[in-house]
Design a protein around this motif. Structure first.
Motif, PDB file in Angstrom:
ATOM      1  N   TYR A 144       0.847  -1.186   0.000  1.00  0.00           N
ATOM      2  CA  TYR A 144       0.000   0.000   0.000  1.00  0.00           C
ATOM      3  C   TYR A 144       0.885   1.239   0.000  1.00  0.00           C
ATOM      4  CZ  TYR A 144      -3.860  -3.028   1.648  1.00  0.00           C
ATOM      5  OH  TYR A 144      -4.817  -4.006   1.782  1.00  0.00           O
ATOM      6  N   HIS A 183     -14.252  -7.258   0.839  1.00  0.00           N
ATOM      7  CA  HIS A 183     -14.255  -8.496   0.043  1.00  0.00           C
ATOM      8  C   HIS A 183     -14.299  -9.703   0.970  1.00  0.00           C
ATOM      9  CE1 HIS A 183     -10.016  -7.988   1.182  1.00  0.00           C
ATOM     10  NE2 HIS A 183      -9.935  -9.307   1.108  1.00  0.00           N
ATOM     11  N   ASP A 226     -12.516 -13.653   1.138  1.00  0.00           N
ATOM     12  CA  ASP A 226     -11.460 -14.461   0.530  1.00  0.00           C
ATOM     13  C   ASP A 226     -12.086 -15.819   0.252  1.00  0.00           C
ATOM     14  OD1 ASP A 226     -10.107 -12.199   1.508  1.00  0.00           O
ATOM     15  OD2 ASP A 226      -8.269 -13.326   1.758  1.00  0.00           O
ATOM     16  N   VAL A 271      -7.069 -17.971   7.271  1.00  0.00           N
ATOM     17  CA  VAL A 271      -6.147 -17.064   6.578  1.00  0.00           C
ATOM     18  C   VAL A 271      -5.476 -16.241   7.671  1.00  0.00           C
ATOM     19  CG1 VAL A 271      -5.909 -15.187   4.901  1.00  0.00           C
ATOM     20  CG2 VAL A 271      -7.617 -16.970   4.517  1.00  0.00           C
ATOM     21  N   SER A 295      -2.993 -12.983   8.538  1.00  0.00           N
ATOM     22  CA  SER A 295      -2.420 -11.776   7.937  1.00  0.00           C
ATOM     23  C   SER A 295      -1.403 -11.125   8.854  1.00  0.00           C
ATOM     24  CB  SER A 295      -3.530 -10.795   7.542  1.00  0.00           C
ATOM     25  OG  SER A 295      -3.643  -9.727   8.434  1.00  0.00           O
ATOM     26  N   PHE A 298      -8.689  -1.203   9.373  1.00  0.00           N
ATOM     27  CA  PHE A 298      -9.213  -2.504   8.916  1.00  0.00           C
ATOM     28  C   PHE A 298     -10.687  -2.555   9.276  1.00  0.00           C
ATOM     29  CE2 PHE A 298      -9.218  -7.328   9.779  1.00  0.00           C
ATOM     30  CZ  PHE A 298      -9.154  -7.690   8.446  1.00  0.00           C
ATOM     31  N   LEU A 342      -4.784  -1.392  12.362  1.00  0.00           N
ATOM     32  CA  LEU A 342      -3.720  -2.393  12.403  1.00  0.00           C
ATOM     33  C   LEU A 342      -2.381  -1.686  12.299  1.00  0.00           C
ATOM     34  CD1 LEU A 342      -5.146  -5.198  10.064  1.00  0.00           C
ATOM     35  CD2 LEU A 342      -5.111  -5.130  12.580  1.00  0.00           C
ATOM     36  N   MET A 386      -8.093 -15.096  10.525  1.00  0.00           N
ATOM     37  CA  MET A 386      -9.477 -15.121  10.074  1.00  0.00           C
ATOM     38  C   MET A 386      -9.829 -16.585   9.816  1.00  0.00           C
ATOM     39  SD  MET A 386     -10.899 -13.059   6.753  1.00  0.00           S
ATOM     40  CE  MET A 386     -10.414 -14.267   5.541  1.00  0.00           C
ATOM     41  N   HIS A 393     -14.276  -8.084   4.705  1.00  0.00           N
ATOM     42  CA  HIS A 393     -13.270  -7.247   5.364  1.00  0.00           C
ATOM     43  C   HIS A 393     -12.574  -6.410   4.309  1.00  0.00           C
ATOM     44  CE1 HIS A 393     -11.358 -10.946   4.047  1.00  0.00           C
ATOM     45  NE2 HIS A 393     -10.260 -10.235   3.874  1.00  0.00           N
ATOM     46  N   ILE A 414      -9.627  -2.673   3.780  1.00  0.00           N
ATOM     47  CA  ILE A 414      -8.787  -1.607   4.339  1.00  0.00           C
ATOM     48  C   ILE A 414      -9.314  -0.280   3.806  1.00  0.00           C
ATOM     49  CG2 ILE A 414      -6.474  -0.582   4.336  1.00  0.00           C
ATOM     50  CD1 ILE A 414      -6.493  -3.101   6.025  1.00  0.00           C
ATOM     51  N   ARG A 456       2.804   0.450   3.403  1.00  0.00           N
ATOM     52  CA  ARG A 456       2.389  -0.679   4.236  1.00  0.00           C
ATOM     53  C   ARG A 456       2.487  -1.966   3.438  1.00  0.00           C
ATOM     54  NH1 ARG A 456      -2.832  -3.308   5.025  1.00  0.00           N
ATOM     55  NH2 ARG A 456      -2.801  -4.388   7.033  1.00  0.00           N
ATOM     56  N   ASN A 464       1.195  -5.929   3.564  1.00  0.00           N
ATOM     57  CA  ASN A 464       0.328  -6.928   4.197  1.00  0.00           C
ATOM     58  C   ASN A 464       0.611  -8.269   3.550  1.00  0.00           C
ATOM     59  OD1 ASN A 464      -2.638  -8.411   3.802  1.00  0.00           O
ATOM     60  ND2 ASN A 464      -2.163  -7.760   5.870  1.00  0.00           N
ATOM     61  N   THR A 484      -0.741 -12.201   3.425  1.00  0.00           N
ATOM     62  CA  THR A 484      -1.791 -13.134   3.835  1.00  0.00           C
ATOM     63  C   THR A 484      -1.382 -14.536   3.434  1.00  0.00           C
ATOM     64  OG1 THR A 484      -3.110 -12.428   1.928  1.00  0.00           O
ATOM     65  CG2 THR A 484      -3.834 -11.663   4.072  1.00  0.00           C
ATOM     66  N   ARG A 511      -2.272 -18.490   3.094  1.00  0.00           N
ATOM     67  CA  ARG A 511      -3.472 -19.274   2.791  1.00  0.00           C
ATOM     68  C   ARG A 511      -3.103 -20.718   2.443  1.00  0.00           C
ATOM     69  NH1 ARG A 511      -6.470 -15.055   0.040  1.00  0.00           N
ATOM     70  NH2 ARG A 511      -5.666 -13.101   0.872  1.00  0.00           N
TER      71      ARG A 511
HETATM   72  C1  MD6 Z   1      -4.915  -6.020   4.482  1.00  0.00           C
HETATM   73  N1  MD6 Z   1      -6.181  -7.989   4.508  1.00  0.00           N
HETATM   74  O1  MD6 Z   1      -4.753  -6.114   5.699  1.00  0.00           O
HETATM   75  C2  MD6 Z   1      -5.959  -6.803   3.785  1.00  0.00           C
HETATM   76  N2  MD6 Z   1      -7.614 -11.189   4.214  1.00  0.00           N
HETATM   77  O2  MD6 Z   1      -4.257  -5.252   3.787  1.00  0.00           O
HETATM   78  C3  MD6 Z   1      -6.992  -8.949   4.038  1.00  0.00           C
HETATM   79  O3  MD6 Z   1      -7.595  -8.842   3.002  1.00  0.00           O
HETATM   80  C4  MD6 Z   1      -7.117 -10.158   4.835  1.00  0.00           C
HETATM   81  O4  MD6 Z   1      -6.281  -9.180   6.822  1.00  0.00           O
HETATM   82  C5  MD6 Z   1      -7.768 -12.339   4.873  1.00  0.00           C
HETATM   83  C6  MD6 Z   1      -7.431 -12.469   6.195  1.00  0.00           C
HETATM   84  C7  MD6 Z   1      -6.927 -11.415   6.881  1.00  0.00           C
HETATM   85  C8  MD6 Z   1      -6.766 -10.220   6.189  1.00  0.00           C
END
Ligand code: MD6
Ligand code: FE
Length: 211
Positions: free
Chosen positions: A118, A127, A129, A139, A141, A150, A166, A174, A183, A185, A201, A203, A205, A207
């Motif tokens: 970011y 969205h 996942d 998942v 993160s 968030f 965050l 998650m 969820h 941002i 930033r 991030n 994830t 999976r």
């Molecule tokens: C983010 N995070 O923190 C976007 N997906 O930039 C996610 O889309 C996310 O934080 C799945 C599980 C945890 C997450």
């Protein structure tokens, strides 16, 4: 499957709508090593501007490590065994895998580590996942660098949402009832962290994607 490695898993600092938040799980003095690992992945698999199936550029830049990476273009959202520019994805760094096993207690390793970057003004719309083909695994993160707002919703889109900031070193899991929750941002406070010299930033994830 799903067997636990250990019973002394880290205790979440907060549980919100089924999401487990581990604030500050990655100590500040350990975060530069994470950034070095991510830079090595990005050197092998450059960040790309993802294009939605509708033809719009996303504001984050994206790459991945592991056997599979999540990609999007005019052909749709999917997991792919190759970077859009060609070539395999690099392996998931050992310290990233170590955190997964420590926090989830699972023996099964993730086969995708999606990396989102970011820069100023980047965000991520709400969205689910849901391209993994198996929702029994969580998942996980990891947030590094600038603070991000968030937003967590429910499994149904109209459910009310709650937001939290965050920070660098925070880890979110998650899983369970939250695995398919919406969820996103809303915004990032550009330059709020000194971890990355030009701000921004990262991030990650992690999976488990069905093969
Ligand atoms: C983010 N995070 O923190 C976007 N997906 O930039 C996610 O889309 C996310 O934080 C799945 C599980 C945890 C997450
Ligand atoms: Fe997500």
């Amino acid at each position: 499957m799903n067997s636990q490695l250990s019973t002394d898993l880290p205790v979440p600092t907060l549980q919100l709508r089924g999401f487990d938040i581990h604030a500050g799980l990655i100590p500040a003095d350990g975060q530069a090593g994470w950034v070095d690992d991510i830079r090595a992945v990005v050197a092998a698999a450059p960040l790309v501007v993802p294009i939605t199936p509708g033809g719009r550029a996303m504001s984050v830049r994206m790459t991945a490590a592991g056997r599979l990476g999540w990609v999007t273009d005019r052909a749709g959202y999917r997991y792919a065994a190759r970077h859009p520019g060609g070539g395999d994805w690099p392996p998931i760094p050992a310290r990233v895998l170590g955190l997964w096993h420590r926090v989830t207690g699972l023996q099964r390793a993730p086969n995708c580590c999606l990396i989102n970057f970011y820069g100023a003004g980047a965000r991520m719309g709400m969205h689910q996942d849901k391209d993994e083909g198996d929702f029994t695994f969580p998942v996980l993160s990891v947030s590094l660098g600038d603070d991000a707002l968030f937003r967590i919703g429910g499994v149904d889109q109209p459910a009310p949402t709650q937001s939290l900031w965050l920070k660098s070193g925070d880890v979110v899991v998650m899983g369970g009832e939250a695995r398919l929750a919406f969820h996103g941002i809303d915004r990032v406070r550009h330059g709020s962290s000194a971890l990355l010299p030009k701000g921004g930033r990262i991030n990650l994830t992690l999976r488990v994607v069905a093969d």
